[in-house]
Write a protein that holds these residues in place. Structure first.
Motif, PDB file in Angstrom:
ATOM      1  N   THR A 174     150.031 -29.102-110.802  1.00 24.36           N
ATOM      2  CA  THR A 174     148.957 -28.198-111.149  1.00 24.36           C
ATOM      3  C   THR A 174     149.427 -27.345-112.152  1.00 24.36           C
ATOM      4  O   THR A 174     148.480 -27.145-113.337  1.00 24.36           O
ATOM      5  N   VAL A 175     150.729 -27.274-112.529  1.00 28.25           N
ATOM      6  CA  VAL A 175     151.154 -26.422-113.587  1.00 28.25           C
ATOM      7  C   VAL A 175     150.888 -27.284-114.751  1.00 28.25           C
ATOM      8  O   VAL A 175     150.527 -26.872-116.006  1.00 28.25           O
ATOM      9  N   VAL A 176     151.194 -28.667-114.835  1.00 32.50           N
ATOM     10  CA  VAL A 176     151.036 -29.650-115.855  1.00 32.50           C
ATOM     11  C   VAL A 176     149.539 -29.672-116.161  1.00 32.50           C
ATOM     12  O   VAL A 176     149.252 -29.632-117.506  1.00 32.50           O
ATOM     13  N   CYS A 177     148.700 -29.729-115.229  1.00 34.13           N
ATOM     14  CA  CYS A 177     147.156 -29.675-115.810  1.00 34.13           C
ATOM     15  C   CYS A 177     146.529 -28.688-116.185  1.00 34.13           C
ATOM     16  O   CYS A 177     145.941 -28.592-117.110  1.00 34.13           O
ATOM     17  N   MET A 178     147.274 -27.344-116.084  1.00 37.73           N
ATOM     18  CA  MET A 178     146.960 -26.212-116.495  1.00 37.73           C
ATOM     19  C   MET A 178     147.190 -26.176-117.934  1.00 37.73           C
ATOM     20  O   MET A 178     146.445 -25.592-118.891  1.00 37.73           O
ATOM     21  N   SER A 179     148.219 -27.054-118.477  1.00 35.57           N
ATOM     22  CA  SER A 179     148.752 -26.690-119.767  1.00 35.57           C
ATOM     23  C   SER A 179     148.287 -27.721-120.880  1.00 35.57           C
ATOM     24  O   SER A 179     148.858 -27.750-121.911  1.00 35.57           O
ATOM     25  N   VAL A 180     147.585 -28.772-120.350  1.00 33.88           N
ATOM     26  CA  VAL A 180     147.177 -29.868-120.982  1.00 33.88           C
ATOM     27  C   VAL A 180     145.690 -30.071-121.342  1.00 33.88           C
ATOM     28  O   VAL A 180     144.783 -29.076-120.562  1.00 33.88           O
ATOM     29  N   GLN A 181     145.149 -30.860-122.250  1.00 35.93           N
ATOM     30  CA  GLN A 181     143.775 -31.119-122.566  1.00 35.93           C
ATOM     31  C   GLN A 181     143.163 -31.943-121.434  1.00 35.93           C
ATOM     32  O   GLN A 181     143.724 -32.927-121.134  1.00 35.93           O
TER      33      GLN A 181
ATOM     34  N   VAL B  39     141.754 -20.029-114.157  1.00 36.29           N
ATOM     35  CA  VAL B  39     141.902 -19.233-113.046  1.00 36.29           C
ATOM     36  C   VAL B  39     142.115 -20.108-111.527  1.00 36.29           C
ATOM     37  O   VAL B  39     142.953 -19.626-110.902  1.00 36.29           O
ATOM     38  N   MET B  40     141.339 -21.013-111.470  1.00 37.29           N
ATOM     39  CA  MET B  40     141.482 -21.813-110.228  1.00 37.29           C
ATOM     40  C   MET B  40     142.791 -22.582-110.250  1.00 37.29           C
ATOM     41  O   MET B  40     143.207 -22.540-108.950  1.00 37.29           O
ATOM     42  N   LEU B  41     143.176 -23.100-111.236  1.00 29.43           N
ATOM     43  CA  LEU B  41     144.426 -23.795-111.225  1.00 29.43           C
ATOM     44  C   LEU B  41     145.631 -22.740-111.099  1.00 29.43           C
ATOM     45  O   LEU B  41     146.629 -22.964-110.270  1.00 29.43           O
ATOM     46  N   LEU B  42     145.510 -21.575-111.636  1.00 30.23           N
ATOM     47  CA  LEU B  42     146.444 -20.479-111.488  1.00 30.23           C
ATOM     48  C   LEU B  42     146.454 -20.217-109.997  1.00 30.23           C
ATOM     49  O   LEU B  42     147.843 -20.003-109.399  1.00 30.23           O
ATOM     50  N   LEU B  43     145.417 -20.118-109.377  1.00 36.10           N
ATOM     51  CA  LEU B  43     145.328 -19.710-107.863  1.00 36.10           C
ATOM     52  C   LEU B  43     145.906 -20.726-107.131  1.00 36.10           C
ATOM     53  O   LEU B  43     146.549 -20.376-106.213  1.00 36.10           O
ATOM     54  N   SER B  44     145.513 -21.891-107.528  1.00 37.49           N
ATOM     55  CA  SER B  44     146.292 -23.092-106.602  1.00 37.49           C
ATOM     56  C   SER B  44     147.652 -23.247-106.865  1.00 37.49           C
ATOM     57  O   SER B  44     148.307 -23.517-105.953  1.00 37.49           O
ATOM     58  N   ALA B  45     148.008 -22.840-108.305  1.00 32.83           N
ATOM     59  CA  ALA B  45     149.792 -23.001-108.246  1.00 32.83           C
ATOM     60  C   ALA B  45     150.319 -21.930-107.474  1.00 32.83           C
ATOM     61  O   ALA B  45     151.465 -22.078-106.751  1.00 32.83           O
ATOM     62  N   LEU B  46     149.654 -20.716-107.453  1.00 30.22           N
ATOM     63  CA  LEU B  46     150.241 -19.572-106.727  1.00 30.22           C
ATOM     64  C   LEU B  46     150.250 -19.911-105.412  1.00 30.22           C
ATOM     65  O   LEU B  46     151.235 -19.375-104.399  1.00 30.22           O
ATOM     66  N   LEU B  47     149.304 -20.388-104.921  1.00 34.73           N
ATOM     67  CA  LEU B  47     149.034 -20.717-103.316  1.00 34.73           C
ATOM     68  C   LEU B  47     150.049 -21.846-103.044  1.00 34.73           C
ATOM     69  O   LEU B  47     150.687 -21.581-101.954  1.00 34.73           O
TER      70      LEU B  47
END
Length: 148
Positions: free
Chosen positions: A17-24, A60-68
């Motif tokens: 999830t963190v990787v997906c958050m940071s790339v195109q 925001v959704m990926l950040l929430l997913s990573a936190l969860l």
């Protein structure tokens, strides 16, 4: 805690999830099939260096997913809550795909998806496998309590 297989599944889901958050994740194409914007989870970048934050809900959704995922790793003593957090996480990741599908209609044009788009799907599968392991642990603990 870390020796449980579901903890490893949740940890891998967090990393993906963190990787997906940071790339195109995609490219928006105009009507003439020429790219006019790069889609990141936080913003859209066009060729002139302008940024619009219409894709910020993806971030925001990926950040929430990573936190969860991260929080549910440390909830190993509360297995029912941990399993519920996995379900919520799967719902958030499916909502990410829904918003990604709606994004081209709000900005105009077509969308060309890139390889990081599969990472949330892999995270959903890992969340499902973690939930299955958590429920198996809960069943085992309940059966041992019944024997005593």
């Amino acid at each position: 805690m870390i020796q449980r297989k579901q903890t490893l599944f949740l940890l891998i889901a967090f990393v993906l999830t963190v990787v997906c958050m940071s790339v195109q994740v995609a490219t928006l194409l105009g009507n003439d099939s020429i790219a006019f914007a790069k889609v990141y989870n936080l913003f859209l970048a066009d060729g002139q260096g302008h940024y619009t934050f219409s894709s910020a809900p993806l971030f925001v959704m990926l950040l929430l997913s990573a936190l969860l995922s991260l929080v549910s790793i440390f909830m190993y003593m509360k297995r029912k809550l941990q399993a519920a957090m996995c379900v919520v996480n799967m719902i958030v990741l499916v909502a990410w795909y829904v918003f990604l599908a709606v994004l081209p209609q709000t900005t105009g044009g077509q969308i060309h998806l890139l390889w990081p788009v599969v990472l949330p799907a892999v995270s959903v599968i890992l969340q499902f496998m973690a939930r299955k392991g958590i429920l198996a642990d809960e069943k085992l603990v309940r059966s041992l309590d019944r024997i005593r």
